[in-house]
Motif scaffolding. Structure first.
Motif, PDB file in Angstrom:
ATOM      1  N   LYS A   1       0.831  -1.206   0.000  1.00 59.95           N
ATOM      2  CA  LYS A   1       0.000   0.000   0.000  1.00 59.95           C
ATOM      3  C   LYS A   1       0.867   1.258   0.000  1.00 59.95           C
ATOM      4  O   LYS A   1       0.497   2.273  -0.595  1.00 59.95           O
ATOM      5  N   LEU A   2       2.002   1.209   0.674  1.00 66.17           N
ATOM      6  CA  LEU A   2       2.942   2.335   0.638  1.00 66.17           C
ATOM      7  C   LEU A   2       3.562   2.469  -0.747  1.00 66.17           C
ATOM      8  O   LEU A   2       3.682   3.574  -1.293  1.00 66.17           O
ATOM      9  N   LEU A   3       3.955   1.333  -1.325  1.00 61.09           N
ATOM     10  CA  LEU A   3       4.612   1.349  -2.630  1.00 61.09           C
ATOM     11  C   LEU A   3       3.684   1.882  -3.709  1.00 61.09           C
ATOM     12  O   LEU A   3       4.126   2.618  -4.612  1.00 61.09           O
ATOM     13  N   THR A   4       2.410   1.545  -3.631  1.00 63.68           N
ATOM     14  CA  THR A   4       1.453   1.983  -4.647  1.00 63.68           C
ATOM     15  C   THR A   4       0.890   3.378  -4.371  1.00 63.68           C
ATOM     16  O   THR A   4       0.045   3.861  -5.130  1.00 63.68           O
ATOM     17  N   GLY A   5       1.315   4.023  -3.288  1.00 58.80           N
ATOM     18  CA  GLY A   5       0.869   5.380  -2.995  1.00 58.80           C
ATOM     19  C   GLY A   5      -0.482   5.448  -2.321  1.00 58.80           C
ATOM     20  O   GLY A   5      -1.062   6.537  -2.212  1.00 58.80           O
ATOM     21  N   LEU A   6      -1.005   4.309  -1.854  1.00 61.38           N
ATOM     22  CA  LEU A   6      -2.295   4.317  -1.166  1.00 61.38           C
ATOM     23  C   LEU A   6      -2.165   4.781   0.278  1.00 61.38           C
ATOM     24  O   LEU A   6      -3.117   5.317   0.852  1.00 61.38           O
ATOM     25  N   TYR A   7      -1.034   4.552   0.888  1.00 61.29           N
ATOM     26  CA  TYR A   7      -0.719   5.082   2.209  1.00 61.29           C
ATOM     27  C   TYR A   7       0.365   6.139   2.069  1.00 61.29           C
ATOM     28  O   TYR A   7       1.292   5.993   1.261  1.00 61.29           O
ATOM     29  N   GLN A   8       0.246   7.190   2.868  1.00 58.56           N
ATOM     30  CA  GLN A   8       1.271   8.219   2.902  1.00 58.56           C
ATOM     31  C   GLN A   8       2.260   7.894   4.025  1.00 58.56           C
ATOM     32  O   GLN A   8       1.844   7.652   5.161  1.00 58.56           O
ATOM     33  N   PRO A   9       3.562   7.883   3.747  1.00 59.37           N
ATOM     34  CA  PRO A   9       4.534   7.516   4.786  1.00 59.37           C
ATOM     35  C   PRO A   9       4.662   8.587   5.856  1.00 59.37           C
ATOM     36  O   PRO A   9       4.471   9.783   5.588  1.00 59.37           O
ATOM     37  N   ALA A  10       4.957   8.122   7.084  1.00 60.75           N
ATOM     38  CA  ALA A  10       5.231   9.069   8.169  1.00 60.75           C
ATOM     39  C   ALA A  10       6.665   9.564   8.103  1.00 60.75           C
ATOM     40  O   ALA A  10       6.996  10.619   8.647  1.00 60.75           O
TER      41      ALA A  10
END
Length: 544
Positions: free
Chosen positions: A380-389
């Protein structure tokens, strides 16, 4: 009043026209009482009787014309309000980030967009009709004042009693209605568990009984009891209001002639007016509970819209009218990426990262690891669905900016473990049906479903079959990067081998980049590289 402010804001010009015509119709209805009483008094005078008949006919035509306009356009108004409301909220939902959607929960969105908007819709038409009755009451009260000031003051006293009862019931009911709404969201959440977990409940009697007897049934009972309690407060209000007006009628008939020296003809006219307005008064009082429920629904929707607006204030504006221009792709770099789920108190919970990996164009990368190791979160992080902290994604050596995330996400075709299967090929124009049918045959789905008139004939398939259909759709999307989260886990040995030994090599020959989370160490040789995740971090690469 909150409901009236909402109507004024959402109805626009057509709402103002309907309000004006409705108020005029109510005024004519009130004048109709005076015409009827005047005609009754002049029944023996031939000339006067004809004049009152003419006035009666004119008033009747005006009243029916206003009623017809109001009723016909009220439907247009209410459905237009619901349409705009639903589309506006739905548009904001689709623009929100995944984490916000997950934390809010589908049940709450579903309740607001269905039940609560329908509550508002049904109340609008009743409130508009009741407003005409309210104007009629006002005209009738003015006529009573013309006939007898003491009778008018008594009428004001009865009205004051009704208003006080109304305010009391509203102050009692609104918190209960708000609590009912919150409980119903929880109830629909349990219904969602019942439907989604049907198979699991069917094979486990204790789980089935616990969900139904200890959670679903008690919550349904609480909702019912709270609704009954709320309804009873409005019943009390209705009884007080009716009693006040019947008491008014008794005072005017039995006491007014003794203490105010009112003539018998005046008492008869006033009594007739009060009896005439009793129906409209009941309509005005009867709409109060619905307005209270609609006000709670409006607040719930406005609260959600406020949360969505706050969420969208941190999200770059996306233009969905145009397809995003593709970004050039040579490599994706994950640099010091960190993400934490939030605990209920807002403190950081389970944390993934820091993560570092570079994925060149055309690579087949497998991610191995146990359940809960962070694979799905990483995808989800890799695909841009989650924004990293912390940390960032880099595309071709350049840090990915928030304004680029929309274009970046559109480079991926993704099949997560909790994927959703659409019955239409949304976003695909000029579908090559021959190629689609070949894929259906290849995946042995041609006897299970077909593509006809722009949609699949059925999605009633096994989990493995649904995943194969989702793979077909991902292949038709023809995106440069494909992400598979345990895709082969529900496949039989034949299709599992077909995926690793036929599909993936075919995609690699096409220059596609593949990132797959998998436990199938037997097929690690199909990957260019295998990474292992434990406790939210990459560890030494797994052997191929």
């Amino acid at each position: 009043m909150e409901f009236l402010r909402f109507l004024q804001r959402e109805s626009g010009a057509i709402g103002r026209r309907i309000a004006l015509v409705t108020l005029l119709g109510g005024a004519v209805s009130g004048l109709m009482v005076t015409i009827i009483l005047g005609a009754a008094s002049a029944a023996t005078a031939q000339g006067e009787s004809f004049r009152y008949l003419l006035l009666f006919l004119i008033a009747l035509v005006a009243m029916m014309t206003a009623k017809r306009y109001s009723l016909r356009h009220t439907g247009e108004l209410t459905e237009g309000i619901v349409e705009r409301l639903r589309l506006r909220v739905a548009d904001k939902i689709r623009r929100a980030e995944l984490l916000f959607f997950e934390s809010t929960g589908p049940a709450q969105f579903t309740t607001l967009l269905t039940k609560e908007t329908q509550t508002i819709s049904s109340t609008v038409s009743m409130a508009i009709n009741a407003s005409a009755s309210a104007v009629m009451l006002l005209v009738a009260f003015l006529f009573i004042a013309y006939l007898s000031v003491p009778a008018f003051l008594l009428t004001l006293g009865a009205m004051a009693t009704a208003v006080i009862a109304y305010r009391w019931s509203l102050s009692t009911a609104e918190p209960q209605l708000q609590q009912t709404l919150e409980m119903e969201v929880g109830f629909f959440g349990l219904i969602e568990h019942l439907l989604d977990g049907f198979k699991e409940l069917k094979v486990d009697a204790r789980k089935n009984r616990d969900l139904f007897d200890n959670h679903l049934r008690p919550l349904a009972t609480k909702v019912t009891n709270l609704k009954v309690e709320t309804n009873n407060s409005f019943v009390t209000t209705t009884l007080i209001t009716h009693s006040a007006f019947y008491g008014l009628l008794g005072v005017i008939i039995f006491l007014l002639p003794r203490f105010a020296q009112a003539e018998g003809s005046v008492v008869i006219k006033i009594s007739t007016v009060i009896l005439f307005i009793f129906g409209p008064m009941a309509e005005v009082v009867g709409v109060v509970p619905y307005i209270a429920k609609a006000a709670v629904a409006i607040r719930a929707i406005e609260t959600m819209e406020s949360k969505l607006d706050d969420e969208l204030s941190h999200v770059p504006t996306v233009n969905f009218a145009d397809d995003p221009a593709p970004l050039p792709l040579r490599e994706i770099e994950v640099r010091d990426l960190v993400f934490s789920y939030k605990n209920p108190d807002g403190t950081p919970g389970y944390t993934v990262g820091p993560l570092n990996v570079t994925i060149p164009l055309g690579e087949v990368l497998f991610i191995q690891g146990g359940n809960g190791g962070g694979k799905s979160t990483f995808l989800k992080l890799l695909t841009g669905l989650y924004q990293p902290a912390g940390g960032a994604l880099y595309l071709n050596g350049h840090r990915l900016q928030p304004s680029q995330y929309h274009r970046y996400r559109n480079m991926f075709s993704v099949i997560f473990t909790d994927f959703h299967l659409f019955d239409r090929l949304y976003g695909l124009q000029n579908v090559d049906e021959d190629r689609l049918n070949e894929r259906l045959q290849e995946m042995e789905l041609d006897a299970k479903t077909s593509y006809y008139e722009g949609r699949f004939s059925t999605l009633n398939l096994s989990t493995g079959q649904r995943k194969r259909l989702s793979l077909i759709i991902a292949l038709l999307d023809d995106k440069p990067i494909l992400v598979f989260d345990e895709w082969a886990a529900d496949q039989d040995p034949i299709f599992r081998r077909h995926f690793y030994e036929v599909i993936l090599p075919e995609l690699k020959r096409q220059g596609k980049t593949i990132i797959a989370a998998t436990h199938d160490d037997r097929y690690f040789s199909a990957a260019d590289r295998v990474l292992k995740m434990e406790y939210g971090r990459f560890v030494n690469g797994a052997p191929k």
